[in-house]
Design an enzyme around this catalytic site. Structure first.
Site, PDB file in Angstrom:
ATOM      1  N   ARG A  60     -14.885  22.331  -9.670  1.00 57.67           N
ATOM      2  CA  ARG A  60     -14.551  23.761  -9.577  1.00 57.67           C
ATOM      3  C   ARG A  60     -15.245  24.468 -10.747  1.00 57.67           C
ATOM      4  O   ARG A  60     -15.666  23.816 -11.704  1.00 57.67           O
ATOM      5  CB  ARG A  60     -13.033  23.964  -9.689  1.00 57.67           C
ATOM      6  N   ARG A  81      -4.127  30.394  -6.787  1.00 57.94           N
ATOM      7  CA  ARG A  81      -5.043  29.696  -7.703  1.00 57.94           C
ATOM      8  C   ARG A  81      -6.495  30.044  -7.381  1.00 57.94           C
ATOM      9  O   ARG A  81      -7.338  30.099  -8.270  1.00 57.94           O
ATOM     10  CB  ARG A  81      -4.812  28.175  -7.602  1.00 57.94           C
ATOM     11  N   ARG A 122      -4.923  20.765   2.534  1.00 57.33           N
ATOM     12  CA  ARG A 122      -3.986  20.402   1.465  1.00 57.33           C
ATOM     13  C   ARG A 122      -2.534  20.665   1.898  1.00 57.33           C
ATOM     14  O   ARG A 122      -1.640  19.886   1.568  1.00 57.33           O
ATOM     15  CB  ARG A 122      -4.320  21.190   0.189  1.00 57.33           C
TER      16      ARG A 122
END
Ligand SMILES: Nc1nc2c(ncn2[C@@H]2O[C@H](COP(=O)(O)OP(=O)(O)O)[C@@H](O)[C@H]2O)c(=O)[nH]1
Ligand SMILES: Nc1ncnc2c1ncn2[C@@H]1O[C@H](COP(=O)(O)OP(=O)(O)O)[C@@H](O)[C@H]1O
Length: 401
Positions: free
Chosen positions: A173, A266, A277
């Site tokens: 990320r 997030r 997820r």
């Protein structure tokens, strides 16, 4: 199997606790059936430490399969049998962060590997001086707040905790650094390393491969810190099944809706990844809360409250009592010439040279009564301190000749 070490075998190997060191070679008997020779293998600068076993019943030397990272060769070592399942090897001319090594010859791990490989197996495990805090495994669904809680713990107790940096095949990320958050790696490289036995556990999670290398856990332990592993439920199950002792904590969201909200807020995943997820989260929560796999389940509703509960179960609620104990022990130098003797779980290391006036100041006790762990990985919890006058005379300890 490799070439047999050029050991000099002495006849005088009958005493179970006998130390016999001739330059690089140490010969030690275990029970009445086996004698171990530990010494140089190979030639000159290429020499490494090797192990040979003499089976007295057949009068034959056996070259075992040697597992684990082995100690560097030193000019001399002393050795002593512990509990008939491992040999403590003390490297001469080394400091206490690298001089205590355990050669496991009949531990559960060695027996298991011996059955798997069908050969005689021994395994090295380095001894680490310091408090034996077992690793902490933290699991929970993506977005529940594991990383946030771990970051708080590491920030508040930097001397106490160390993070096990996992390997992963997923892309980094924006805010993630290689070697800090993860070791970002190619799948084929990671698969090869898994084949070579470099991983303590691994699992496919959300379409990528993740794994904890033995080295990543050992590096934290070597720093005298308590290792934290952020791994998924499958990884936690593998660690549970391994010989690595750990405490298992599952972090649960207050609700599924809140989990989804956090994941979206997030902002690190695509919509497709978020969906994946969330799908996986359902199974993870089911397994994490119902398998009896985890020692503790904490609900991360209010962050501060959850952090407080996490600290409490790690024995930190009173502020920092344990953290303070963890200051790195003073380094002790063990010279080439030293003698050792054993009473119960205590080893007296006599580093005195004949010229020294105050012998007691150069004698140390290595207390092994609280050791934990072992191969694969480090043996923790060795306690090393200067011997008091009562220990250096005839009170309990006999100095080895
Ligand atoms: N089995 C295993 N799982 C890991 C490892 N490292 C991370 N994970 C898990 O992989 C999952 C995904 O991690 P990550 O991609 O960082 O996403 P995040 O959990 O949403 O922050 C999480 O459940 C982690 O706990 C590892 O070494 N082994
Ligand atoms: N108790 C909490 N309340 C609200 N937000 C939280 C809480 N704990 C964590 N978060 C936020 O949720 C998001 C996911 O947290 P993170 O630590 O990345 O989860 P994980 O590592 O489990 O995937 C982050 O944006 C974090 O700031």
């Amino acid at each position: 199997m490799g070439e047999a070490p050029a050991f000099i075998v002495d006849d005088d190997v009958s005493n179970g606790l006998l130390l016999k060191s001739k330059g690089c070679e140490t010969i030690i008997s275990m029970g009445c059936n086996r004698t171990f020779a530990i010494g140089a293998m190979g030639n000159g600068s290429d020499s490494t430490i090797g192990v040979l076993i003499f089976e007295k019943s057949t009068s034959e030397w056996v070259i075992p399969t040697v597992l684990g990272m082995k100690p560097a060769l030193s000019k001399g070592h002393s050795a002593i049998v512990l509990d008939e399942d491992r040999i403590l090897v003390i490297k001469g001319n080394s400091t206490s962060d690298d001089c205590f090594w355990f050669l496991e010859v009949n531990t559960a791990f060695v027996r298991e590997q011996s059955a798997r490989l069908g050969t005689e197996v021994v395994a090295w495990s380095k001894g680490v001086v310091g408090e034996a805090q077992i690793p902490v495994v933290i699991s929970g669904p993506s977005g529940v707040g594991k990383g946030t809680l771990i970051a708080k713990l590491m920030e508040d107790f930097p001397m106490m905790f160390g993070f096990s940096v996992s390997h992963t095949t997923r892309a980094p990320r924006n805010n993630e650094q290689n070697g800090v958050h993860y070791h970002f790696t190619e799948r084929d490289v990671m698969e090869n390393d898994i084949q070579d036995g470099k991983f303590l556990e691994f699992a496919a999670v959300h379409g990528n491969l993740y794994g904890t290398s033995v080295e990543s856990v050992e590096m934290v332990t070597d720093q005298g810190k308590r290792c934290i592993l952020d791994i998924d439920v499958q990884g936690a199950r593998s660690v549970r099944a391994s010989s690595l002792e750990a405490i298992f904590v599952f972090i649960c969201p207050p609700s599924f809706e809140e989990l989804e909200k956090r994941l979206r807020a997030r902002g690190t995943e695509t919509e497709e990844q978020i969906q994946k997820r969330l799908r996986n989260a359902k199974a993870e929560i089911d397994q994490g809360t119902s398998l009896g796999l985890f020692d503790n389940c904490l609900i991360n509703d209010d962050l501060e409250m959850c952090y407080k509960n996490l600290k409490k179960l790690l024995g930190l609620s009173d502020g920092s009592a344990k953290a303070n104990n963890l200051s790195a022990p003073e380094t002790v130098h063990v010279p080439l010439e030293h003698t050792i003797s054993k009473v119960d779980q205590k080893i007296l290391i006599n580093c005195t040279t004949p010229q020294q006036e105050k012998p007691a100041s150069n004698m140390f006790v290595l207390d092994l009564s609280s050791i934990k762990g072992g191969a694969p990985g480090r043996t923790r919890g060795l306690n090393l301190y200067e011997a008091g006058p009562s220990m250096t005379g005839c009170n309990g300890f006999k100095t080895a000749s």
